[in-house]
Every structure is written in C-alpha cells, then in structure tokens.
Design a protein around this motif. Sequence first.
Motif, PDB file in Angstrom:
ATOM      1  N   UNK A   1    -115.717 -43.475  31.213  1.00  0.00           N
ATOM      2  CA  UNK A   1    -115.007 -42.612  31.466  1.00  0.00           C
ATOM      3  C   UNK A   1    -113.880 -42.519  31.270  1.00  0.00           C
ATOM      4  N   UNK A   2    -113.840 -41.063  31.028  1.00  0.00           N
ATOM      5  CA  UNK A   2    -113.048 -40.111  30.233  1.00  0.00           C
ATOM      6  C   UNK A   2    -111.724 -40.151  31.668  1.00  0.00           C
ATOM      7  N   UNK A   3    -111.788 -39.475  32.935  1.00  0.00           N
ATOM      8  CA  UNK A   3    -110.812 -39.616  33.808  1.00  0.00           C
ATOM      9  C   UNK A   3    -110.860 -40.168  34.929  1.00  0.00           C
TER      10      UNK A   3
ATOM     11  N   UNK B   1    -106.491 -43.234  37.759  1.00  0.00           N
ATOM     12  CA  UNK B   1    -106.603 -44.564  37.393  1.00  0.00           C
ATOM     13  C   UNK B   1    -106.341 -45.215  36.917  1.00  0.00           C
ATOM     14  N   UNK B   2    -105.121 -44.580  35.487  1.00  0.00           N
ATOM     15  CA  UNK B   2    -105.314 -44.390  34.372  1.00  0.00           C
ATOM     16  C   UNK B   2    -105.660 -46.092  33.878  1.00  0.00           C
ATOM     17  N   UNK B   3    -106.104 -47.207  33.937  1.00  0.00           N
ATOM     18  CA  UNK B   3    -106.848 -48.276  34.057  1.00  0.00           C
ATOM     19  C   UNK B   3    -108.176 -47.942  33.242  1.00  0.00           C
ATOM     20  N   UNK B   4    -108.823 -46.989  33.956  1.00  0.00           N
ATOM     21  CA  UNK B   4    -110.180 -46.735  33.758  1.00  0.00           C
ATOM     22  C   UNK B   4    -110.414 -45.626  32.945  1.00  0.00           C
ATOM     23  N   UNK B   5    -109.059 -44.990  32.533  1.00  0.00           N
ATOM     24  CA  UNK B   5    -109.679 -43.859  31.436  1.00  0.00           C
ATOM     25  C   UNK B   5    -109.835 -44.273  29.985  1.00  0.00           C
TER      26      UNK B   5
ATOM     27  N   UNK C   1    -114.456 -41.336  39.627  1.00  0.00           N
ATOM     28  CA  UNK C   1    -114.535 -41.463  38.150  1.00  0.00           C
ATOM     29  C   UNK C   1    -115.448 -40.252  37.286  1.00  0.00           C
ATOM     30  N   UNK C   2    -114.742 -40.146  36.188  1.00  0.00           N
ATOM     31  CA  UNK C   2    -115.612 -38.644  35.328  1.00  0.00           C
ATOM     32  C   UNK C   2    -116.509 -39.596  34.270  1.00  0.00           C
TER      33      UNK C   2
END
Length: 374
Positions: A354-356, A365-369, A74-75
């Motif tokens: 979480x931006x990316x 992980x598109x669901x975490x963007x 996670x970023x």
Amino acid sequence: MEDNKAPEEQSKSAFWKLRKKKVDEEEKQAKSWLREWIDALVFAFVAAAILRALIFGSYKIPTGSMEKDLLIGDFLIVSNLTYGPRTPMSICIPFTQICLPGVKLPWTRIPGFRDIERNDIIVFNIPWEVKPISQKTNYIKRAVGIAGDTLELRDKILFVNGEREDYHDGLQRFYTIQLNDRVRLSDAKMESVGAGSIGGEGRFIRQISATTYQVNMTETVADEVRSWPEVDSLSYYMFDENEPIYQYVQSSGNFSKAFRNHDHFSEIVVPFKGQEIVLSNQNWFIYQDLIERYENNSVERDGSNFIINGERTNTYTVKQNYYFAMGDNRDNSEDSRFWGFVPKDHIIGKAFIVWMSLDDNMIPRLNRVFHIID
C-alpha cells in the motif's frame, strides 16, 4: 551625398542580417528546447506504460471485501513480475480503458518468479464480465484454492484438502449475538473492540430483535465479545444449507446454480491443466463457464449426454489452471462462491504494498503508507 548614403545602407543591411541571424538562432534554440522536452515526455510516457504493463501497476481498493487487510481508499502497487506479465491483449490508449473494439492481439505470459501460492492476495480481471479479458474490471481477492486443491465449505468454514483453512487476522464473518437481558448493543461499543462495518457507513450492528444482533467480526474479536457478561450466546450467522440465496444478482451465474447458497458447498476440485472432467447433469453448472466461455468451446446437451465441438462425449480435458478466490470480509464479498473459478489468463499480479491510503474524508491514513501486504 550618394557616396555617404551607400555606407549607411550597407550598415543597416549588415545590422538586419545580424538581427535576423540572432533571431534565427533564438528560434533554433527554442525549437531545440521544445523538442528536448517533447522527446523527454514521450520517453517518460512510453517507459511508464511499459513499466505498468510488464513490471507493476497501481490500483485503488473500491470496496470493503478485503477488510480488514485492505481498506477502501488504499492505493496498491501490484507486482506483475511475480507470476509473469501478460503481453498486450488489445490495442488501447495507455493508462485508460479506451481500446479498439473487436481487436484482439496474440499474447503470451512472460515467465515470472513463481506460481500463485495458496492464500496469495491476487489482482485479476473479473471472469463473469462479457468483455475482452484485459478490459474487464480489476478485482482483488485471496486465492484460497489453487489448481488441484479440493475445497469444501461447511457451515461458513472453508476446508482445503480436508483441513480447515489457515487462519489470518483479517478474516471476518457475520455472527449472531444473543444478549441475556434487554441491554442495548451499540455501534460505538462494537467499533471500539474492532468489529467490522455492517449495513453501511458507520454501522457496526444490525438489530434483529430486542436482544438479538448481527455483527461482523474476526475470531479474535468474537472471543472477546463471547466473554462479556451480557452475552448469552454467540454463533455464526448463516443460511440453512437448503435455503437458496442469490445475493449478488449481477454476477451470480452458472456456478451459483450448482450450490444453494454461499455458506455451504460440497467438495469440488479446483480445475487444473490436463485434468479430465467427467461431465454429468449434476456437475455441469460447475464447469459450464469454464468449458464454454473461458476455453471457447461449443456445447450441446442431449439428456445426460454432451456434444462438445460437434463430438459426442462425456469427458473434457481442461486447458489451463484455475483458482478459487474469496474476500477476507467473507459476508461482504462478491467472489468465487458466486461466479466460480478464476482462469489463469485472467490473473494480473500479486498485491505487494500500500503506497497511499485515504479515508472517506480524503484524509491520508499515515499508518498505512508503505504497508506490506501479506
């Protein structure tokens, strides 16, 4: 002939003057264009450095200590404004950890929007490293205790001011599962119900005996597993209260000497500014790093007496607020249970979004963007 040549030479001279003027103008335009780009890049660099230092920063999660709330890869965007940004503490190259050795700047914390609240997810400089504060490694944990709180850890359960800590969905602990027959428990089955990883990539169980397993789960998952017909019993996996365990050798310091292991500790008050501590041989290791390292005092011990900065005294007045930080993945977290309190001057900011996010295979992980961090 001479009369005809003079005009030709004059024409050539005029041509080269015009040519030179045009070249000069082109060079001037090129230099102007280059200067504009350099000025724009310098401005962008300086602006980004100021934004990163005073408003927000970007950090990557390197470990699983906060799973399931925050995942490896996670970023994050971290708000420095929430608690108040720190002015520069060292002279460093922006966006790097390259700093002038031995140079410490006078600094202050600009007022923020609010103080740290209990259960905030905070980013901070890890206290136990022997480096200037701003050059220490960045850690992220949950502030389970704030200045003035009374904490106690009973059989893996944290109590804050006499009450069991607030429940949140991502909180995981190790459990022992005892099966009532010789049916094997598989990694795939535990992963399918939402168990956390244990013992490495792709591992969700650790087999202790033919019918006994260790599993990492939230309370919600544990309640589901407890209902399975093949499960005979399910309980917390923990060390005996009197069993000394120093799991994280690198960071286990003076604080860990005060308690036997990370599943139990008796009541402690999270230090706060102005608190007067009565020192004894029994509590010295709890406060040793605070007094000597974080607040820069010289201490000698003479039996049960203490000499602080040359003065014989058994009391000490705390100079700043402190916090107690723990990972939500409790048995896979290197946190305050091992190295003690987090000083306020080590606090960077509050985890915000979480931006990316990238998995182990670098797939997004598109669901975490743009996942908001609670």
